[in-house]
Scaffold this active site. Structure first.
Site, PDB file in Angstrom:
ATOM      1  N   LEU A 170      14.595  32.004 -14.061  1.00 30.47           N
ATOM      2  CA  LEU A 170      13.192  31.608 -14.035  1.00 30.47           C
ATOM      3  C   LEU A 170      12.720  31.528 -12.585  1.00 30.47           C
ATOM      4  O   LEU A 170      13.178  30.681 -11.822  1.00 30.47           O
ATOM      5  CB  LEU A 170      13.014  30.266 -14.744  1.00 30.47           C
ATOM      6  CG  LEU A 170      13.623  30.174 -16.162  1.00 30.47           C
ATOM      7  CD1 LEU A 170      13.314  28.811 -16.778  1.00 30.47           C
ATOM      8  CD2 LEU A 170      13.138  31.303 -17.046  1.00 30.47           C
ATOM      9  N   ALA A 171      11.804  32.434 -12.226  1.00 29.99           N
ATOM     10  CA  ALA A 171      11.399  32.541 -10.814  1.00 29.99           C
ATOM     11  C   ALA A 171       9.903  32.760 -10.677  1.00 29.99           C
ATOM     12  O   ALA A 171       9.441  33.470  -9.787  1.00 29.99           O
ATOM     13  CB  ALA A 171      12.157  33.695 -10.151  1.00 29.99           C
ATOM     14  N   GLY A 203       7.513  30.250 -10.361  1.00 28.11           N
ATOM     15  CA  GLY A 203       6.774  29.119  -9.800  1.00 28.11           C
ATOM     16  C   GLY A 203       5.979  29.445  -8.551  1.00 28.11           C
ATOM     17  O   GLY A 203       6.373  30.299  -7.743  1.00 28.11           O
ATOM     18  N   ARG A 212       4.300  23.007  -2.847  1.00 26.98           N
ATOM     19  CA  ARG A 212       4.769  22.062  -1.828  1.00 26.98           C
ATOM     20  C   ARG A 212       5.398  22.754  -0.626  1.00 26.98           C
ATOM     21  O   ARG A 212       5.626  22.115   0.403  1.00 26.98           O
ATOM     22  CB  ARG A 212       5.755  21.074  -2.447  1.00 26.98           C
ATOM     23  CG  ARG A 212       5.067  19.994  -3.283  1.00 26.98           C
ATOM     24  CD  ARG A 212       6.063  18.960  -3.759  1.00 26.98           C
ATOM     25  NE  ARG A 212       6.824  19.422  -4.904  1.00 26.98           N
ATOM     26  CZ  ARG A 212       7.892  18.804  -5.387  1.00 26.98           C
ATOM     27  NH1 ARG A 212       8.321  17.686  -4.818  1.00 26.98           N
ATOM     28  NH2 ARG A 212       8.531  19.279  -6.436  1.00 26.98           N
ATOM     29  N   ASN A 251      19.322  16.017 -15.202  1.00 27.31           N
ATOM     30  CA  ASN A 251      19.357  17.416 -15.629  1.00 27.31           C
ATOM     31  C   ASN A 251      19.352  18.316 -14.395  1.00 27.31           C
ATOM     32  O   ASN A 251      18.445  18.251 -13.561  1.00 27.31           O
ATOM     33  CB  ASN A 251      18.136  17.687 -16.512  1.00 27.31           C
ATOM     34  CG  ASN A 251      18.126  19.080 -17.089  1.00 27.31           C
ATOM     35  OD1 ASN A 251      18.954  19.921 -16.751  1.00 27.31           O
ATOM     36  ND2 ASN A 251      17.175  19.323 -17.975  1.00 27.31           N
ATOM     37  N   ASN A 267      12.038  22.734  -3.342  1.00 27.83           N
ATOM     38  CA  ASN A 267      10.605  22.607  -3.604  1.00 27.83           C
ATOM     39  C   ASN A 267       9.808  22.349  -2.331  1.00 27.83           C
ATOM     40  O   ASN A 267       8.580  22.438  -2.344  1.00 27.83           O
ATOM     41  CB  ASN A 267      10.345  21.476  -4.599  1.00 27.83           C
ATOM     42  CG  ASN A 267      10.825  21.824  -5.992  1.00 27.83           C
ATOM     43  OD1 ASN A 267      10.373  22.799  -6.585  1.00 27.83           O
ATOM     44  ND2 ASN A 267      11.761  21.056  -6.505  1.00 27.83           N
ATOM     45  N   LYS A 289      18.822  50.350  26.780  1.00 21.46           N
ATOM     46  CA  LYS A 289      18.201  50.776  25.532  1.00 21.46           C
ATOM     47  C   LYS A 289      18.533  52.235  25.272  1.00 21.46           C
ATOM     48  O   LYS A 289      18.312  53.098  26.131  1.00 21.46           O
ATOM     49  CB  LYS A 289      16.687  50.580  25.613  1.00 21.46           C
ATOM     50  CG  LYS A 289      15.925  50.821  24.311  1.00 21.46           C
ATOM     51  CD  LYS A 289      15.464  52.235  24.083  1.00 21.46           C
ATOM     52  CE  LYS A 289      14.443  52.704  25.067  1.00 21.46           C
ATOM     53  NZ  LYS A 289      13.955  54.078  24.755  1.00 21.46           N
TER      54      LYS A 289
END
Length: 456
Positions: free
Chosen positions: A8-9, A11, A15, A168, A225, A349
């Site tokens: 589940l991604a 959101g 915050r 949980n 979060n 370089k």
């Protein structure tokens, strides 16, 4: 037992206070979500489905190359709703199904596999729990002995329930009935969302056991979060990496100050001084030393090479016995062959410095081939850019280029040739010749007095 994984991604991650989708925030140089994807794939599933929402296109780009399917959650209505979105992709799949969160990047594959064990024994559902000294922010687990009764979201919990410390952790395993039961989940709570923990009551109603697998190390289930939590998780990942490499024989002096990414490879007897930063596909060979506050990105140090303090190297290669720094800068394409030396405030370089080359200080070598044993004086510049194109400079073996010389490319300085200090070289200097391109010195006696209008 063949299984699928749903991550589940979707959101928003408000915050985080960022336009970047939460699951794409980097941890040790990689998007957070990829840790969860790789942990899921390590369980050897039949299918992996990632549920996306906010910033879908960006997240899909990050997932390219991974064997996953994508489901889109148009409106974020809770975790149960997110899982139901994956249902059509898994229609007919016999189960079981593991469910994880895209913002819990520390979960190990072994832990996810433990969730499947109760289902093999006949349980309908299993969830991961942990005990925390401060459970604020987590859903609380209500038990009757070993039986899990429910998980209560903190905002819906009474004061008595909030005192419970078993929480949980947000990872689940379900049997094939989960998508049927998801249709019965209601959103009668303060957030008006559909929660996965409500499936506990539905499984129990059907007489099915709900098992809890308790994590021994709560750190593993840390979620992200906020920016502070992101830093906390990154610190855990760094600690794991440091321990791993020290167990493999790497010496870290003040290891808590060393930053490195999972893509970095280190050999035994490497020494890393405080403040070292190792990024990308950097490889450090046996016996190498990286000095304090050096930054290496996509750089290869072959066994025995040394990087001194405050050196920055990107896309460079140092062969055995070569060294750079302190305060050197090696840009992409810089190659220091065996025993070559680049000192302080030298920039290289897209150039090859062959064995034994010495460029001690204050020089720029760009688009150059420098022959074995050549000496590059202080202030030497290869003027490689004409405003439109880059041009190459060739410096032969055992050549000596004096201080503050400018070599205007394309140009060649021959084998064992010499360039006088302060020269601007625009034409070839043949082998063993001396090239001088500067005005002859002229002294005017008494000039300063005449300039000031004074007489003796």
């Amino acid at each position: 037992m063949a299984h699928a994984v749903v991550i589940l991604a979707a959101g928003l991650g408000t915050r985080m206070k960022s336009r970047l989708p939460k699951v794409l925030h980097p941890l040790l140089g990689r998007p957070m979500l990829l840790y969860g994807v790789e942990a899921a794939l390590a369980t050897r599933p039949e299918r992996v489905v990632v549920v996306l929402g906010h910033g879908r296109e960006e997240v899909e780009r990050a997932l390219s190359g991974y064997p996953v399917e994508v489901a889109h959650q148009e409106a974020q209505l809770g975790t149960a709703h997110a899982l139901s979105v994956a249902g059509p992709l898994l229609e007919g799949f016999p189960g079981p199904i593991l469910v994880t969160q895209g913002d819990t990047p520390l979960l190990r594959p072994e832990t996810l596999l433990r969730l499947l064990e109760p289902l093999k024994a006949g349980a309908g559902m299993a969830l991961l729990t942990m005990e925390l000294p401060d459970p604020t922010g987590y859903g609380r687990i209500l038990r009757q002995g070993e039986e899990v009764l429910m998980s209560v979201e903190e905002k819906d919990a009474s004061e008595e329930v909030r005192r419970i410390r078993e929480v949980n952790a947000g990872a689940y395993a379900f049997d094939r009935e989960v998508f049927r039961l998801l249709k019965e989940v209601r959103n009668e709570n303060r957030s008006g969302e559909y929660y996965l923990p409500d499936l506990i009551a539905l499984y129990r109603k059907e007489g099915r056991k709900v098992a809890a697998i308790r994590l021994e190390d709560p750190q593993e289930a840390l979620g992200v979060n906020t920016r502070a939590q992101l830093a906390e998780v990154e610190a855990v990942l760094l600690g794991r990496l440091r321990r791993r490499w020290m167990e493999e024989g790497v010496r870290m002096i003040l290891p808590e100050t060393v930053y490195l990414e999972p893509t970095v490879e280190l050999a035994p007897d490497v020494t890393l001084w405080p403040g070292v930063v190792l990024k990308g596909k950097t490889r450090v060979g046996e016996g190498c030393e990286v000095g304090a506050y050096a930054v290496l990105e996509d750089t290869v140090l072959e066994p025995g090479a040394r990087v001194l303090p405050h050196t920055v190297a990107q896309g460079a290669r140092l062969e055995a016995g070569a060294d750079a720094g302190p305060f050197a800068r090696l840009r992409p394409g810089a190659v220091l062959k065996e025993g070559a030396h680049v000192g302080n405030f030298v920039e290289v370089k897209n150039s090859v410095l062959h064995p034994g080359v010495k460029a001690g200080h204050l020089a720029y070598l760009g688009d150059a081939e420098v022959g074995a044993g050549a000496n590059i004086g202080a202030g030497v510049i290869t003027a490689n850019y004409d405003g439109k194109r880059k041009h190459r400079t060739e410096i032969g073996e055992e050549a000596f280029v004096g201080s503050n010389a400018v070599l205007v490319a394309p140009v060649r300085v021959g084998r064992r040739a010499l360039v006088g200090a302060g020269s601007v070289i625009t034409h070839e200097v043949p082998d063993e010749a001396l090239g001088i391109a500067r005005a002859r010195q002229r002294n005017i006696e008494g000039y300063r007095r005449r300039q000031e209008g004074r007489e003796d």
